[in-house]
Motif scaffolding. Sequence first.
Motif, PDB file in Angstrom:
ATOM      1  N   GLY A  14      13.520  57.994 -13.879  1.00 35.87           N
ATOM      2  CA  GLY A  14      14.131  56.678 -14.042  1.00 35.87           C
ATOM      3  C   GLY A  14      13.081  55.722 -14.580  1.00 35.87           C
ATOM      4  N   GLN A  15      13.264  54.430 -14.328  1.00 40.57           N
ATOM      5  CA  GLN A  15      12.324  53.458 -14.863  1.00 40.57           C
ATOM      6  C   GLN A  15      10.913  53.682 -14.329  1.00 40.57           C
ATOM      7  OE1 GLN A  15      14.971  50.448 -13.440  1.00 40.57           O
ATOM      8  NE2 GLN A  15      13.475  49.611 -12.000  1.00 40.57           N
ATOM      9  N   ALA A  16      10.798  54.125 -13.066  1.00 42.99           N
ATOM     10  CA  ALA A  16       9.478  54.351 -12.484  1.00 42.99           C
ATOM     11  C   ALA A  16       8.784  55.544 -13.131  1.00 42.99           C
ATOM     12  CB  ALA A  16       9.595  54.554 -10.975  1.00 42.99           C
ATOM     13  N   GLY A  17       9.507  56.649 -13.281  1.00 40.77           N
ATOM     14  CA  GLY A  17       8.905  57.839 -13.862  1.00 40.77           C
ATOM     15  C   GLY A  17       8.499  57.658 -15.301  1.00 40.77           C
ATOM     16  N   ILE A  18       9.307  56.951 -16.086  1.00 51.03           N
ATOM     17  CA  ILE A  18       8.975  56.730 -17.494  1.00 51.03           C
ATOM     18  C   ILE A  18       7.764  55.806 -17.607  1.00 51.03           C
ATOM     19  CG2 ILE A  18       9.817  55.844 -19.695  1.00 51.03           C
ATOM     20  CD1 ILE A  18      11.085  58.506 -18.713  1.00 51.03           C
ATOM     21  N   ALA A  19       7.712  54.770 -16.778  1.00 48.36           N
ATOM     22  CA  ALA A  19       6.545  53.885 -16.778  1.00 48.36           C
ATOM     23  C   ALA A  19       5.287  54.651 -16.404  1.00 48.36           C
ATOM     24  CB  ALA A  19       6.769  52.722 -15.818  1.00 48.36           C
ATOM     25  N   MET A  20       5.404  55.525 -15.404  1.00 50.31           N
ATOM     26  CA  MET A  20       4.257  56.308 -14.964  1.00 50.31           C
ATOM     27  C   MET A  20       3.752  57.201 -16.090  1.00 50.31           C
ATOM     28  SD  MET A  20       2.603  56.594 -12.032  1.00 50.31           S
ATOM     29  CE  MET A  20       1.034  56.605 -12.874  1.00 50.31           C
ATOM     30  N   SER A  21       4.681  57.816 -16.807  1.00 55.50           N
ATOM     31  CA  SER A  21       4.302  58.693 -17.906  1.00 55.50           C
ATOM     32  C   SER A  21       3.532  57.931 -18.976  1.00 55.50           C
ATOM     33  CB  SER A  21       5.551  59.342 -18.513  1.00 55.50           C
ATOM     34  OG  SER A  21       5.212  60.213 -19.569  1.00 55.50           O
ATOM     35  N   GLU A  22       3.981  56.718 -19.305  1.00 53.71           N
ATOM     36  CA  GLU A  22       3.287  55.940 -20.330  1.00 53.71           C
ATOM     37  C   GLU A  22       1.841  55.675 -19.938  1.00 53.71           C
ATOM     38  OE1 GLU A  22       3.630  51.828 -22.945  1.00 53.71           O
ATOM     39  OE2 GLU A  22       5.001  52.125 -21.251  1.00 53.71           O
ATOM     40  N   HIS A  23       1.616  55.265 -18.708  1.00 52.52           N
ATOM     41  CA  HIS A  23       0.261  54.906 -18.289  1.00 52.52           C
ATOM     42  C   HIS A  23      -0.629  56.133 -18.120  1.00 52.52           C
ATOM     43  CE1 HIS A  23       0.985  50.659 -17.963  1.00 52.52           C
ATOM     44  NE2 HIS A  23       2.053  50.862 -17.216  1.00 52.52           N
ATOM     45  N   LEU A  24      -0.071  57.250 -17.694  1.00 51.49           N
ATOM     46  CA  LEU A  24      -0.872  58.474 -17.611  1.00 51.49           C
ATOM     47  C   LEU A  24      -1.285  58.938 -19.004  1.00 51.49           C
ATOM     48  CD1 LEU A  24       1.113  60.427 -14.852  1.00 51.49           C
ATOM     49  CD2 LEU A  24      -1.160  59.396 -14.614  1.00 51.49           C
ATOM     50  N   SER A  25      -0.348  58.880 -19.941  1.00 56.27           N
ATOM     51  CA  SER A  25      -0.670  59.279 -21.316  1.00 56.27           C
ATOM     52  C   SER A  25      -1.744  58.381 -21.911  1.00 56.27           C
ATOM     53  CB  SER A  25       0.586  59.244 -22.187  1.00 56.27           C
ATOM     54  OG  SER A  25       1.503  60.247 -21.803  1.00 56.27           O
ATOM     55  N   ALA A  26      -1.671  57.096 -21.622  1.00 56.72           N
ATOM     56  CA  ALA A  26      -2.655  56.156 -22.157  1.00 56.72           C
ATOM     57  C   ALA A  26      -4.058  56.474 -21.657  1.00 56.72           C
ATOM     58  CB  ALA A  26      -2.269  54.730 -21.785  1.00 56.72           C
TER      59      ALA A  26
END
Length: 424
Positions: A14-26
Amino acid sequence: MAGEEVDVLVVGAGQAGIAMSEHLSARGISHLVLERNRIAESWRTMRWDSLVANGPAWHDRFPGLEFEDVDPAAFAPKDSVAEYFESYAEKIAAPVRCGVDVTSVRRRPGAPGFHVTTTDGPLEARYIVAATGAFQKPVIPAVVPESAAVLQLHSSSYRNPEQLPDGGVLVIGAGSSGVQIAAEIRRAGRPVHLAVGAHDRPPRSYRGRDFCWWLGVLGLWDAAAPPAGAEHVTIAVSGAGGGRTVDFRELAQAGIVLTGRASGYSDGVLSFAPGLREDIAKGDVNYLELLDAADAYVERNGLELPEEPQARVQLPDPECLTNPVLELDLAAAGITSIIWATGFARDYDWLQVDAFGNNGVPQQQRGVSSEPGVYFLGLPWQSRRGSSFIWGVWHDAKYVADQISIQQGYLEHHEAGALASSRV
Protein backbone atom coordinates in the motif's frame (compact mmCIF):
# COMPACT_ATOMS: atom_id res chain seq x y z
CA MET A 1 11.05 -18.25 -4.22
CA ALA A 2 12.36 -21.26 -2.26
CA GLY A 3 15.83 -20.58 -0.90
CA GLU A 4 15.75 -16.90 -1.90
CA GLU A 5 17.58 -14.40 0.31
CA VAL A 6 16.90 -10.67 0.51
CA ASP A 7 18.37 -7.84 2.53
CA VAL A 8 15.03 -6.23 3.36
CA LEU A 9 11.59 -7.76 3.07
CA VAL A 10 8.77 -5.22 2.99
CA VAL A 11 5.38 -6.76 3.75
CA GLY A 12 2.53 -4.84 2.14
CA ALA A 13 2.32 -2.76 -1.04
CA GLY A 14 0.00 0.00 0.00
CA GLN A 15 1.14 3.58 0.47
CA ALA A 16 3.55 2.53 3.23
CA GLY A 17 5.20 -0.27 1.27
CA ILE A 18 5.63 1.81 -1.88
CA ALA A 19 7.13 4.70 0.10
CA MET A 20 9.49 2.27 1.82
CA SER A 21 10.61 0.86 -1.51
CA GLU A 22 11.44 4.33 -2.85
CA HIS A 23 13.65 5.22 0.10
CA LEU A 24 15.41 1.85 0.18
CA SER A 25 16.18 2.12 -3.53
CA ALA A 26 17.51 5.64 -3.05
CA ARG A 27 20.03 4.23 -0.55
CA GLY A 28 20.97 1.32 -2.78
CA ILE A 29 19.50 -1.24 -0.38
CA SER A 30 18.24 -4.38 -2.10
CA HIS A 31 14.75 -5.37 -1.07
CA LEU A 32 11.55 -7.15 -2.01
CA VAL A 33 7.96 -6.02 -1.47
CA LEU A 34 5.34 -8.76 -1.04
CA GLU A 35 1.61 -8.03 -1.34
CA ARG A 36 -1.11 -10.59 -0.77
CA ASN A 37 -3.51 -8.92 -3.21
CA ARG A 38 -2.86 -5.98 -5.53
CA ILE A 39 -1.02 -2.72 -4.97
CA ALA A 40 -3.18 -0.41 -2.81
CA GLU A 41 -5.83 -3.12 -2.48
CA SER A 42 -7.54 -1.54 0.53
CA TRP A 43 -8.32 1.56 -1.53
CA ARG A 44 -10.06 -0.67 -4.06
CA THR A 45 -12.05 -3.15 -1.98
CA MET A 46 -12.31 -1.83 1.59
CA ARG A 47 -13.85 1.54 0.75
CA TRP A 48 -17.27 2.69 -0.38
CA ASP A 49 -17.90 3.71 -3.98
CA SER A 50 -17.97 7.48 -3.51
CA LEU A 51 -14.98 7.79 -1.17
CA VAL A 52 -12.46 10.53 -1.87
CA ALA A 53 -9.19 11.32 -0.11
CA ASN A 54 -9.45 13.47 3.01
CA GLY A 55 -6.69 15.79 1.87
CA PRO A 56 -6.52 17.86 -1.36
CA ALA A 57 -4.42 16.44 -4.18
CA TRP A 58 -1.73 19.13 -3.86
CA HIS A 59 -1.06 17.98 -0.30
CA ASP A 60 -2.02 14.33 0.09
CA ARG A 61 0.53 12.72 -2.26
CA PHE A 62 4.17 11.71 -2.46
CA PRO A 63 6.64 14.45 -3.46
CA GLY A 64 7.77 12.70 -6.64
CA LEU A 65 4.48 12.50 -8.52
CA GLU A 66 1.32 14.57 -8.90
CA PHE A 67 -2.14 13.10 -9.48
CA GLU A 68 -3.20 12.89 -13.09
CA ASP A 69 -6.64 14.23 -14.02
CA VAL A 70 -7.27 15.54 -10.47
CA ASP A 71 -7.23 19.26 -9.85
CA PRO A 72 -4.65 20.10 -7.15
CA ALA A 73 -7.36 21.64 -4.96
CA ALA A 74 -9.74 18.68 -5.44
CA PHE A 75 -9.97 15.44 -3.50
CA ALA A 76 -8.90 12.34 -5.40
CA PRO A 77 -11.49 9.55 -5.78
CA LYS A 78 -10.49 6.20 -4.30
CA ASP A 79 -9.84 4.57 -7.69
CA SER A 80 -7.55 7.46 -8.63
CA VAL A 81 -5.63 6.94 -5.39
CA ALA A 82 -5.15 3.22 -6.17
CA GLU A 83 -4.02 4.05 -9.71
CA TYR A 84 -1.67 6.69 -8.31
CA PHE A 85 0.18 4.11 -6.21
CA GLU A 86 0.33 1.70 -9.13
CA SER A 87 1.88 4.46 -11.24
CA TYR A 88 4.26 5.39 -8.47
CA ALA A 89 5.43 1.79 -8.06
CA GLU A 90 6.08 1.65 -11.81
CA LYS A 91 7.86 5.01 -11.77
CA ILE A 92 10.34 3.92 -9.08
CA ALA A 93 10.57 0.34 -10.41
CA ALA A 94 9.52 -1.02 -7.04
CA PRO A 95 10.26 -4.77 -6.77
CA VAL A 96 6.68 -5.73 -5.89
CA ARG A 97 5.32 -9.27 -6.11
CA CYS A 98 1.55 -9.42 -5.84
CA GLY A 99 -0.55 -12.42 -4.87
CA VAL A 100 1.98 -13.60 -2.27
CA ASP A 101 0.85 -13.82 1.35
CA VAL A 102 3.39 -13.76 4.17
CA THR A 103 2.17 -16.35 6.69
CA SER A 104 4.97 -16.24 9.26
CA VAL A 105 8.17 -14.43 10.17
CA ARG A 106 10.48 -15.96 12.79
CA ARG A 107 13.98 -15.09 13.89
CA ARG A 108 16.59 -17.55 12.64
CA PRO A 109 18.08 -19.42 15.61
CA GLY A 110 21.81 -18.90 15.90
CA ALA A 111 21.96 -16.82 12.73
CA PRO A 112 21.23 -13.23 11.73
CA GLY A 113 17.93 -12.30 10.15
CA PHE A 114 14.60 -14.01 9.79
CA HIS A 115 13.02 -17.06 8.22
CA VAL A 116 9.92 -16.11 6.26
CA THR A 117 7.14 -18.46 5.16
CA THR A 118 4.95 -17.36 2.27
CA THR A 119 2.33 -18.88 0.01
CA ASP A 120 5.01 -18.90 -2.68
CA GLY A 121 7.60 -20.70 -0.59
CA PRO A 122 10.16 -19.78 2.10
CA LEU A 123 12.82 -17.09 2.01
CA GLU A 124 15.40 -15.52 4.30
CA ALA A 125 15.57 -11.79 5.09
CA ARG A 126 18.03 -9.76 7.11
CA TYR A 127 15.49 -7.04 7.95
CA ILE A 128 11.68 -6.98 8.03
CA VAL A 129 9.48 -3.94 7.47
CA ALA A 130 5.84 -4.51 8.46
CA ALA A 131 4.13 -2.04 6.13
CA THR A 132 0.62 -3.42 6.52
CA GLY A 133 -0.51 -0.42 8.58
CA ALA A 134 -2.94 -0.42 11.46
CA PHE A 135 -6.22 -0.83 9.57
CA GLN A 136 -6.27 -4.56 8.97
CA LYS A 137 -9.14 -6.17 10.85
CA PRO A 138 -12.59 -4.49 10.90
CA VAL A 139 -13.94 -4.03 14.41
CA ILE A 140 -17.63 -4.41 15.25
CA PRO A 141 -18.23 -4.02 18.99
CA ALA A 142 -20.23 -6.81 20.62
CA VAL A 143 -23.30 -4.68 21.26
CA VAL A 144 -26.03 -5.91 18.92
CA PRO A 145 -26.12 -9.73 18.57
CA GLU A 146 -25.83 -11.26 15.12
CA SER A 147 -29.24 -12.83 15.67
CA ALA A 148 -30.93 -9.42 15.77
CA ALA A 149 -33.37 -8.82 12.93
CA VAL A 150 -31.23 -6.15 11.30
CA LEU A 151 -28.44 -6.18 8.72
CA GLN A 152 -25.08 -5.29 10.27
CA LEU A 153 -22.15 -4.13 8.14
CA HIS A 154 -18.76 -2.70 8.94
CA SER A 155 -17.99 0.49 7.02
CA SER A 156 -15.32 -1.44 5.09
CA SER A 157 -18.09 -3.60 3.59
CA TYR A 158 -20.42 -0.70 2.74
CA ARG A 159 -20.46 0.34 -0.92
CA ASN A 160 -23.57 2.43 -1.58
CA PRO A 161 -27.16 2.90 -0.34
CA GLU A 162 -28.53 0.52 -2.97
CA GLN A 163 -26.92 -2.50 -1.28
CA LEU A 164 -28.99 -1.93 1.88
CA PRO A 165 -32.50 -3.28 2.41
CA ASP A 166 -35.38 -0.82 2.37
CA GLY A 167 -35.83 1.05 5.62
CA GLY A 168 -33.91 3.27 7.97
CA VAL A 169 -30.19 3.09 8.68
CA LEU A 170 -28.25 3.59 11.89
CA VAL A 171 -24.61 4.59 11.41
CA ILE A 172 -22.50 4.11 14.53
CA GLY A 173 -19.33 6.18 14.62
CA ALA A 174 -18.98 9.79 13.48
CA GLY A 175 -15.43 10.10 12.28
CA SER A 176 -14.63 10.76 8.64
CA SER A 177 -16.16 7.49 7.43
CA GLY A 178 -19.33 7.53 9.51
CA VAL A 179 -20.19 11.13 8.69
CA GLN A 180 -19.72 10.68 4.95
CA ILE A 181 -21.68 7.44 4.84
CA ALA A 182 -24.55 8.84 6.91
CA ALA A 183 -24.79 11.95 4.71
CA GLU A 184 -24.73 9.88 1.51
CA ILE A 185 -27.51 7.58 2.72
CA ARG A 186 -29.60 10.55 3.81
CA ARG A 187 -29.17 12.20 0.39
CA ALA A 188 -30.52 8.97 -1.09
CA GLY A 189 -33.77 9.68 0.78
CA ARG A 190 -33.35 7.14 3.57
CA PRO A 191 -34.10 7.82 7.26
CA VAL A 192 -30.76 7.96 9.10
CA HIS A 193 -29.63 7.95 12.73
CA LEU A 194 -25.98 8.77 13.49
CA ALA A 195 -24.34 7.80 16.79
CA VAL A 196 -21.75 10.43 17.74
CA GLY A 197 -18.95 10.13 20.29
CA ALA A 198 -15.93 12.25 21.19
CA HIS A 199 -14.41 13.90 18.14
CA ASP A 200 -12.29 16.72 16.79
CA ARG A 201 -14.02 18.87 14.18
CA PRO A 202 -11.59 21.03 12.18
CA PRO A 203 -12.80 23.41 9.48
CA ARG A 204 -12.45 21.95 6.00
CA SER A 205 -11.15 25.33 4.91
CA TYR A 206 -10.90 28.80 6.40
CA ARG A 207 -10.06 32.18 4.89
CA GLY A 208 -9.36 30.56 1.53
CA ARG A 209 -6.95 27.89 2.76
CA ASP A 210 -7.58 24.18 3.34
CA PHE A 211 -7.21 22.87 6.88
CA CYS A 212 -4.21 20.80 5.72
CA TRP A 213 -2.44 24.09 4.98
CA TRP A 214 -3.44 25.55 8.34
CA LEU A 215 -2.19 22.52 10.24
CA GLY A 216 1.08 22.85 8.36
CA VAL A 217 1.79 26.53 8.95
CA LEU A 218 0.64 26.27 12.57
CA GLY A 219 3.02 23.36 13.18
CA LEU A 220 0.19 21.03 14.21
CA TRP A 221 1.10 18.23 11.80
CA ASP A 222 4.31 17.78 13.77
CA ALA A 223 2.65 17.08 17.11
CA ALA A 224 4.41 13.96 18.40
CA ALA A 225 1.46 12.47 20.28
CA PRO A 226 -2.26 13.11 20.77
CA PRO A 227 -3.27 15.14 23.83
CA ALA A 228 -3.73 13.08 26.99
CA GLY A 229 -7.13 11.41 26.96
CA ALA A 230 -7.62 12.00 23.22
CA GLU A 231 -5.93 8.84 21.95
CA HIS A 232 -9.21 7.45 20.60
CA VAL A 233 -10.87 10.70 19.54
CA THR A 234 -11.97 10.56 15.91
CA ILE A 235 -11.48 13.33 13.36
CA ALA A 236 -14.63 14.55 11.65
CA VAL A 237 -13.33 15.89 8.35
CA SER A 238 -14.32 15.12 4.79
CA GLY A 239 -13.38 15.81 1.20
CA ALA A 240 -16.79 14.64 -0.06
CA GLY A 241 -18.79 16.99 -2.25
CA GLY A 242 -15.74 19.07 -3.02
CA GLY A 243 -14.87 19.42 0.65
CA ARG A 244 -17.18 20.84 3.30
CA THR A 245 -16.72 21.42 7.00
CA VAL A 246 -18.52 18.73 8.98
CA ASP A 247 -21.32 20.40 10.94
CA PHE A 248 -23.42 18.04 13.03
CA ARG A 249 -26.18 20.62 13.44
CA GLU A 250 -26.32 20.93 9.66
CA LEU A 251 -26.58 17.13 9.38
CA ALA A 252 -29.49 17.21 11.82
CA GLN A 253 -31.11 20.01 9.83
CA ALA A 254 -30.89 17.71 6.79
CA GLY A 255 -32.91 15.08 8.65
CA ILE A 256 -30.27 12.94 10.33
CA VAL A 257 -31.13 12.12 13.95
CA LEU A 258 -28.06 12.38 16.16
CA THR A 259 -27.58 10.13 19.18
CA GLY A 260 -24.83 9.50 21.71
CA ARG A 261 -22.55 6.47 21.66
CA ALA A 262 -24.24 3.06 21.36
CA SER A 263 -23.90 1.49 24.81
CA GLY A 264 -26.21 -1.53 25.07
CA TYR A 265 -28.91 -3.66 23.50
CA SER A 266 -31.82 -5.67 24.85
CA ASP A 267 -34.92 -7.15 23.18
CA GLY A 268 -34.64 -5.05 20.04
CA VAL A 269 -33.93 -1.80 21.90
CA LEU A 270 -30.58 -0.07 21.50
CA SER A 271 -29.48 2.27 24.28
CA PHE A 272 -27.18 5.27 23.92
CA ALA A 273 -24.83 6.86 26.41
CA PRO A 274 -25.60 10.38 27.62
CA GLY A 275 -23.14 13.09 26.75
CA LEU A 276 -24.02 13.82 23.12
CA ARG A 277 -24.41 17.54 23.78
CA GLU A 278 -21.10 17.65 25.64
CA ASP A 279 -19.27 15.83 22.82
CA ILE A 280 -20.71 18.23 20.24
CA ALA A 281 -19.67 21.17 22.41
CA LYS A 282 -16.10 19.86 22.70
CA GLY A 283 -16.00 19.49 18.93
CA ASP A 284 -17.14 23.12 18.65
CA VAL A 285 -14.30 24.21 20.95
CA ASN A 286 -11.78 22.34 18.82
CA TYR A 287 -13.18 24.01 15.70
CA LEU A 288 -13.12 27.52 17.15
CA GLU A 289 -9.62 27.12 18.61
CA LEU A 290 -8.27 26.41 15.14
CA LEU A 291 -10.05 29.48 13.75
CA ASP A 292 -8.52 31.58 16.54
CA ALA A 293 -5.05 30.20 15.84
CA ALA A 294 -5.48 30.86 12.13
CA ASP A 295 -6.60 34.46 12.71
CA ALA A 296 -3.62 35.05 15.00
CA TYR A 297 -1.28 33.62 12.36
CA VAL A 298 -2.73 35.92 9.68
CA GLU A 299 -2.30 38.98 11.89
CA ARG A 300 1.17 37.99 13.08
CA ASN A 301 2.44 37.49 9.53
CA GLY A 302 0.54 40.34 7.87
CA LEU A 303 -1.14 38.02 5.35
CA GLU A 304 -3.86 39.28 3.05
CA LEU A 305 -6.41 36.49 3.40
CA PRO A 306 -10.14 37.26 3.20
CA GLU A 307 -11.95 37.43 6.50
CA GLU A 308 -14.65 34.80 7.02
CA PRO A 309 -16.93 35.85 9.88
CA GLN A 310 -19.66 33.43 8.75
CA ALA A 311 -17.40 30.54 9.74
CA ARG A 312 -18.22 31.35 13.37
CA VAL A 313 -21.97 31.39 12.87
CA GLN A 314 -23.54 28.39 14.60
CA LEU A 315 -26.90 26.87 13.73
CA PRO A 316 -29.39 26.45 16.59
CA ASP A 317 -29.26 23.17 18.47
CA PRO A 318 -31.69 20.63 16.98
CA GLU A 319 -34.25 18.70 19.01
CA CYS A 320 -32.06 15.58 19.03
CA LEU A 321 -29.36 17.61 20.80
CA THR A 322 -31.54 19.38 23.39
CA ASN A 323 -33.63 16.27 24.05
CA PRO A 324 -31.29 13.40 23.13
CA VAL A 325 -32.50 9.93 22.24
CA LEU A 326 -31.33 7.50 24.94
CA GLU A 327 -33.20 4.42 23.73
CA LEU A 328 -34.31 3.34 20.29
CA ASP A 329 -36.60 0.46 19.41
CA LEU A 330 -35.06 -0.50 16.07
CA ALA A 331 -38.16 -2.15 14.63
CA ALA A 332 -40.48 0.63 15.72
CA ALA A 333 -38.11 3.20 14.22
CA GLY A 334 -38.03 1.26 10.94
CA ILE A 335 -34.27 0.65 11.14
CA THR A 336 -33.26 -2.34 9.02
CA SER A 337 -29.51 -1.74 8.74
CA ILE A 338 -26.66 -0.83 11.10
CA ILE A 339 -23.35 0.34 9.68
CA TRP A 340 -20.48 0.18 12.15
CA ALA A 341 -17.96 2.93 11.34
CA THR A 342 -15.95 1.84 14.35
CA GLY A 343 -12.49 1.44 12.95
CA PHE A 344 -10.02 -1.40 12.71
CA ALA A 345 -7.75 -3.54 14.86
CA ARG A 346 -4.16 -4.53 14.19
CA ASP A 347 -3.42 -8.00 12.86
CA TYR A 348 0.21 -9.04 13.16
CA ASP A 349 -0.33 -12.75 13.76
CA TRP A 350 2.13 -13.50 10.97
CA LEU A 351 4.92 -11.55 12.68
CA GLN A 352 6.07 -13.98 15.36
CA VAL A 353 8.78 -11.94 17.02
CA ASP A 354 9.21 -10.15 20.34
CA ALA A 355 8.04 -6.74 19.15
CA PHE A 356 4.65 -6.37 20.86
CA GLY A 357 3.27 -5.39 24.24
CA ASN A 358 0.72 -7.43 26.16
CA ASN A 359 -2.12 -5.74 24.27
CA GLY A 360 -0.63 -6.54 20.88
CA VAL A 361 0.48 -2.96 20.22
CA PRO A 362 3.83 -2.74 18.39
CA GLN A 363 6.63 -1.67 20.72
CA GLN A 364 8.39 0.87 18.54
CA GLN A 365 9.78 4.35 18.34
CA ARG A 366 9.32 6.07 15.00
CA GLY A 367 9.01 2.63 13.42
CA VAL A 368 12.11 1.06 15.00
CA SER A 369 10.83 -1.89 17.03
CA SER A 370 12.06 -3.50 20.23
CA GLU A 371 13.03 -6.53 18.13
CA PRO A 372 16.32 -5.76 16.34
CA GLY A 373 15.89 -5.95 12.61
CA VAL A 374 12.11 -5.46 12.64
CA TYR A 375 10.54 -2.14 11.61
CA PHE A 376 6.97 -0.86 11.39
CA LEU A 377 5.47 1.61 8.94
CA GLY A 378 2.01 3.09 8.46
CA LEU A 379 1.02 3.37 12.13
CA PRO A 380 -1.12 6.28 13.36
CA TRP A 381 1.04 8.78 15.23
CA GLN A 382 4.14 6.77 14.25
CA SER A 383 6.22 9.93 14.39
CA ARG A 384 3.70 12.75 14.25
CA ARG A 385 0.08 13.67 13.71
CA GLY A 386 0.54 13.49 9.95
CA SER A 387 1.73 9.87 9.95
CA SER A 388 -1.70 8.57 8.88
CA PHE A 389 -1.74 10.74 5.76
CA ILE A 390 -0.19 9.75 2.44
CA TRP A 391 2.51 12.43 2.64
CA GLY A 392 3.20 11.59 6.28
CA VAL A 393 3.94 7.92 5.68
CA TRP A 394 6.43 8.93 2.96
CA HIS A 395 8.44 10.93 5.50
CA ASP A 396 8.20 8.15 8.10
CA ALA A 397 9.54 5.70 5.51
CA LYS A 398 12.54 7.96 4.93
CA TYR A 399 13.46 7.76 8.61
CA VAL A 400 13.05 3.98 8.73
CA ALA A 401 15.21 3.58 5.62
CA ASP A 402 17.90 5.69 7.30
CA GLN A 403 17.87 3.37 10.33
CA ILE A 404 18.19 0.28 8.14
CA SER A 405 21.07 1.92 6.26
CA ILE A 406 22.83 2.65 9.55
CA GLN A 407 22.45 -0.97 10.65
CA GLN A 408 23.77 -2.15 7.30
CA GLY A 409 26.81 0.02 7.80
CA TYR A 410 27.59 -1.65 11.12
CA LEU A 411 27.12 -5.07 9.53
CA GLU A 412 29.42 -4.25 6.63
CA HIS A 413 32.07 -3.02 9.07
CA HIS A 414 31.82 -6.29 11.01
CA GLU A 415 32.07 -8.39 7.85
CA ALA A 416 35.04 -6.38 6.59
CA GLY A 417 36.79 -6.87 9.92
CA ALA A 418 36.11 -10.61 9.91
CA LEU A 419 37.46 -10.90 6.36
CA ALA A 420 40.63 -9.01 7.31
CA SER A 421 41.14 -11.27 10.33
CA SER A 422 40.81 -14.38 8.20
CA ARG A 423 43.67 -13.19 5.98
CA VAL A 424 46.12 -12.75 8.85
